[in-house]
Design a protein around this motif. Structure first.
Motif, PDB file in Angstrom:
ATOM      1  N   ALA A 294      14.824 -25.732 -56.102  1.00 58.86           N
ATOM      2  CA  ALA A 294      15.070 -25.580 -57.431  1.00 58.86           C
ATOM      3  C   ALA A 294      14.500 -26.470 -58.435  1.00 58.86           C
ATOM      4  N   ILE A 295      14.563 -27.726 -57.691  1.00 58.27           N
ATOM      5  CA  ILE A 295      13.863 -28.676 -58.467  1.00 58.27           C
ATOM      6  C   ILE A 295      12.578 -28.652 -58.688  1.00 58.27           C
ATOM      7  N   ALA A 296      11.756 -28.315 -57.523  1.00 60.79           N
ATOM      8  CA  ALA A 296      10.614 -28.042 -57.562  1.00 60.79           C
ATOM      9  C   ALA A 296      10.126 -26.895 -58.398  1.00 60.79           C
ATOM     10  N   ALA A 297      10.998 -25.975 -58.591  1.00 61.35           N
ATOM     11  CA  ALA A 297      10.806 -24.738 -59.518  1.00 61.35           C
ATOM     12  C   ALA A 297      10.685 -25.440 -60.995  1.00 61.35           C
ATOM     13  N   ILE A 298      11.820 -26.011 -61.405  1.00 58.62           N
ATOM     14  CA  ILE A 298      11.846 -26.560 -62.533  1.00 58.62           C
ATOM     15  C   ILE A 298      10.491 -27.441 -63.004  1.00 58.62           C
ATOM     16  N   ALA A 299      10.417 -28.354 -62.155  1.00 56.78           N
ATOM     17  CA  ALA A 299       9.082 -29.090 -62.274  1.00 56.78           C
ATOM     18  C   ALA A 299       7.905 -28.335 -62.684  1.00 56.78           C
ATOM     19  N   ALA A 300       7.714 -27.484 -61.790  1.00 52.66           N
ATOM     20  CA  ALA A 300       6.521 -26.487 -61.829  1.00 52.66           C
ATOM     21  C   ALA A 300       6.471 -25.849 -63.075  1.00 52.66           C
ATOM     22  N   ALA A 301       7.642 -25.229 -63.698  1.00 52.98           N
ATOM     23  CA  ALA A 301       7.832 -24.418 -64.623  1.00 52.98           C
ATOM     24  C   ALA A 301       7.411 -25.289 -65.980  1.00 52.98           C
ATOM     25  N   SER A 302       8.041 -26.477 -65.685  1.00 56.25           N
ATOM     26  CA  SER A 302       7.674 -27.407 -66.970  1.00 56.25           C
ATOM     27  C   SER A 302       6.212 -27.893 -67.165  1.00 56.25           C
TER      28      SER A 302
END
Lengths: 255, 509
Positions: free
Chosen positions: B428-436
């Protein structure tokens, strides 16, 4: 076996068929008006689902009996209990009177609670209906019950309702009809309990909910049709693919 | 602050604020429709919005000081009667909807004058008021079927509002039509789900439903009801694969409607989903945890990334931001999916902050559209010179959207990041970073056009610098400033978000 399984759940089978038909039409057609028709069929299936939930085995339309007093449901209830005790043999007359007087003016709210265990009584009613066949309506009515749609009571409800529906003397729309017509009167006459005069009503709440949902559905349909009229004025067509093509051409033209 | 608001309120407002909040805009909608002049109808709108904001502030103060309470309509005690239940979870929504409604209504006259036929102004304002009443009703009601009715009141008026954009672009009509079809399917799914719950429990009151379902335990009717309700509300809140109605509706609606809807409509449906997931359905149900971990959170993460990628390739600037909205809904859903107090609180925090970002951005774009007819990303060229104030508001909104430290967007993303970390959800952290990072690209396109490209010439001369009218500037800058203020002093949104999670898990609001 499987036929029996479906027949016992006839209403629900119809709901599923209507729902899928509606959705299929909605997604398969390119015509904007037909899409709205599909949407309406889809919504109608939900109305039917709710009405089926509200049916109580052997219940009559939720309209207060006139001899229960002038709209005071609770007071009237006690009164009739006394009445039943006083005139032990006179119930049949009362029942007939009730059936005759019913269309007059009894539209007051009614008390839908009772002490009887809903699950047991509903099951008992359903069984009696099943064993005695379509003619068993008086027997079904004899069991005092409530309209509380407990989960197990539901299956019994639908089963009993099916019997009645197949026999042709009571189908769902008639029961939801607020105006007691001839057929509803018939049922009332047949199934009014003989022993203790506790009247069984169908659950009125789903009817009221669906009345609201129908209004919502009509509003949606009219807004949708109004949009289609405007689309027709602007695009000159109501076919989805032609509209997409027109939009694509204008986009290609401007950029 | 709370005591100050309560001391201002007269007695009748203290007792009846909750019902007036819904009834007043509904009645005013009928009045506005009957008025012959658009300006008079606008006056009604502003007066009603100000009153609603005041009532919401009263309710917020009451809940924050005294805890949850309920208002029984017509004196019929629940569960027989319908109750309005105001607790920590919905009071923030009420405040958000009425605050955005008020700010957007200030902006209305300039934009409406520009975009809609004169004869239709009163009807436009009437539909706006009814939509507003419906959204507040969804947030405030404590009855499942009542919630459906309010959901449809707001949705049907929204279809009409979106279609009013047809004066500028005829595609508004098809956008409204598609929204109508999908929105109605969503609402019908919701009502089927409510039917199944009613079958299982025999009640429609949300509190009563929760109690009876906890007693009954897991059964098939409840599971089916759960599935229908999640899908139905998922359509309304634009959960990732169910979002297809949203981009066109936002892109072609009148600018004021887009600003209002982007900041409120999907948020209210999100609130309803949160209430059903965590309060109505018992958290002990096995299927609930499955749904959170395997459906809501992954769809949130997929939505964040996929919708951000789609946003990068948009040419219409409002469509770009609409895809970004779908992505931001993904963040909120991820917060819900984490399923802890910290996660839900972060989800709601992002909800409030996103309302501030998108409100500011869509209002600023509306201003640019009124002055320079901006609709495409390339139309933004040189806006930094031609409309410096509006461009600055867009820049602030964009920074907040990316999550630059010091803006509101950073605070909520950080909270989400921590909630995911506590759970050990590194994906989830990776997804948040990627989306940002993806947000940096689509936002970067806008910023680059605004500040690094020369303004287009008009008639051989460089376009003159324009200032948007005051009634546009004020609400736009209040929202833009909120993005900065909440980045440093996040007291208000954090209090409301914590009140929301406290309403679910107990504890002080």
């Amino acid at each position: 076996m499987i036929v029996e399984f479906i027949a016992e759940r006839f209403n629900y089978a119809v709901v599923i068929v209507l729902m899928m038909t509606g959705l299929y039409v909605l997604f398969s057609t390119a015509n904007l008006v037909k899409k709205l028709v599909g949407l309406t069929v889809f919504q109608t299936s939900v109305f039917l689902l709710y009405i089926s939930i509200g049916k109580v085995a052997g219940g009559q339309p939720p309209i207060l009996e006139p001899h229960y007093g002038d709209g005071h449901a609770e007071a009237g209830y006690e009164e009739t209990v006394d009445h039943g005790g006083d005139h032990g043999g006179g119930q049949t007359g009362t029942v007939e009177d009730a059936a005759e007087d019913q269309p007059a003016d009894g539209h007051a709210p009614m008390e839908s609670e009772s002490e009887a265990d809903p699950v047991q009584s509903a099951e008992a009613a359903a069984e009696s209906v099943e064993t005695a066949g379509p003619q068993a309506d008086p027997a079904a009515g004899a069991a005092p019950q409530t309209d509380d749609p407990a989960p197990t009571a539901l299956e019994a409800d639908s089963a009993a309702e099916l019997e009645a529906g197949i026999a042709g003397d009571a189908d769902v729309p008639q029961l939801s009809d607020p105006e007691p017509d001839a057929a509803a009167e018939d049922i009332a006459g047949e199934i009014l309990p003989v022993e203790d005069e506790a009247v069984v009503y169908s659950n009125p709440l789903p009817h009221v909910l669906i009345l609201t949902a129908i209004v919502v559905g009509v509003a949606t349909l009219s807004v949708g049709l109004a949009l289609v009229v405007r689309i027709r004025e602007v695009y000159g067509t109501i076919e989805d693919d032609a509209i997409s093509r027109a939009d694509y051409e204008t986009m290609a033209g401007t950029s | 602050m709370n005591e100050f608001i309560l001391s201002l309120a007269p007695g009748w407002a203290l007792t009846h604020a909750s019902v007036l909040l819904v009834a007043l805009p509904l009645i005013a909608g009928a009045i506005a429709a009957a008025l012959p002049w658009g300006r008079a109808a606008w006056g009604v709108v502003v007066a009603v919005m100000a009153a609603s904001l005041f009532f919401s502030a009263i309710l917020t103060a009451q809940v924050l000081t005294g805890g949850a309470f309920s208002y029984t309509l017509g004196g019929w005690a629940p569960p027989v009667g319908i109750e309005y239940r105001i607790d920590g979870l919905n009071v923030g929504m009420l405040l958000l909807v009425s605050a955005i409604g008020f700010l957007v209504s200030l902006y209305a006259p300039e934009a409406v004058e520009d975009e809609i036929d004169k004869g239709k102004h009163p009807l436009f304002y009437a539909a706006f008021l009814i939509c507003f009443a419906g959204l507040l009703g969804v947030a405030i009601t404590g009855d499942a079927f009542n919630l459906f009715v309010f959901l449809e009141i707001s949705s049907i008026s929204t279809y009409a509002l979106v279609a009013m954009g047809a004066g500028r672009d005829r595609r508004a009509l098809t956008a409204a039509y598609n929204y109508l079809i999908l929105g109605t399917i969503g609402a019908t799914f919701f009502v089927i789900g409510v039917g199944f719950l009613y079958m299982a429990t025999g009640t429609l009151n949300l509190v009563d439903l929760a109690a009876r379902m906890a007693e009954l335990g897991d059964n098939r009717a409840i599971q089916v009801g759960f599935a229908f309700i999640v899908i139905g509300l998922g359509l309304k809140l634009a959960m990732y694969p169910l979002h297809v109605w949203l981009p066109n509706a936002y892109a072609f609606a009148p600018t004021m409607v887009t600003a209002f809807l982007a900041a409120t409509a999907t948020k209210v449906a999100f609130y309803a989903l949160a209430r059903f997931l965590f309060i109505v359905f018992d958290q002990g149900f096995a299927f609930e945890e499955l749904a959170l971990v395997w459906l809501i959170a992954p769809l949130g993460a997929v939505g964040m990334i996929a919708a951000s990628i789609q946003a990068i390739f948009q040419t219409d600037v409002r469509r770009l931001l609409a895809y970004s909205s779908v992505a931001q809904v993904g963040y909120m859903l991820l917060g819900l999916g984490i399923g802890t107090a910290a996660g839900v609180s972060a989800g709601f925090l992002h909800l409030f902050n996103h309302a501030a970002m998108k409100g500011a951005l869509f209002l600023a774009l509306g201003a640019a559209s009124v002055c320079y007819g901006v609709t495409q990303v390339k139309d933004l060229r040189g806006l930094g010179r031609t409309m410096p104030w509006t461009a600055a508001a867009i820049a602030i909104g964009c920074a907040s959207l990316m999550g630059v430290p010091g803006t509101a967007g950073f605070v909520s993303k950080w909270a989400l990041f921590n909630a995911a970390l506590d759970n050990g959800w590194y994906w989830a952290i990776a997804a948040i970073a990627a989306a940002s990072i993806l947000a940096f690209f689509y936002v970067g396109r806008m910023i680059q056009m605004i500040y690094l490209q020369p303004a287009p010439e008009r008639g051989g001369e460089p376009a003159p610098a324009l200032r948007a009218p005051w009634l546009v500037m004020i609400p736009m800058w209040i929202l833009a400033a909120a993005n900065i203020v909440f980045g440093w002093y996040a007291d208000l949104p954090v209090t409301l978000a914590n009140a929301a999670s406290a309403a679910i898990w107990g504890g002080a609001p």
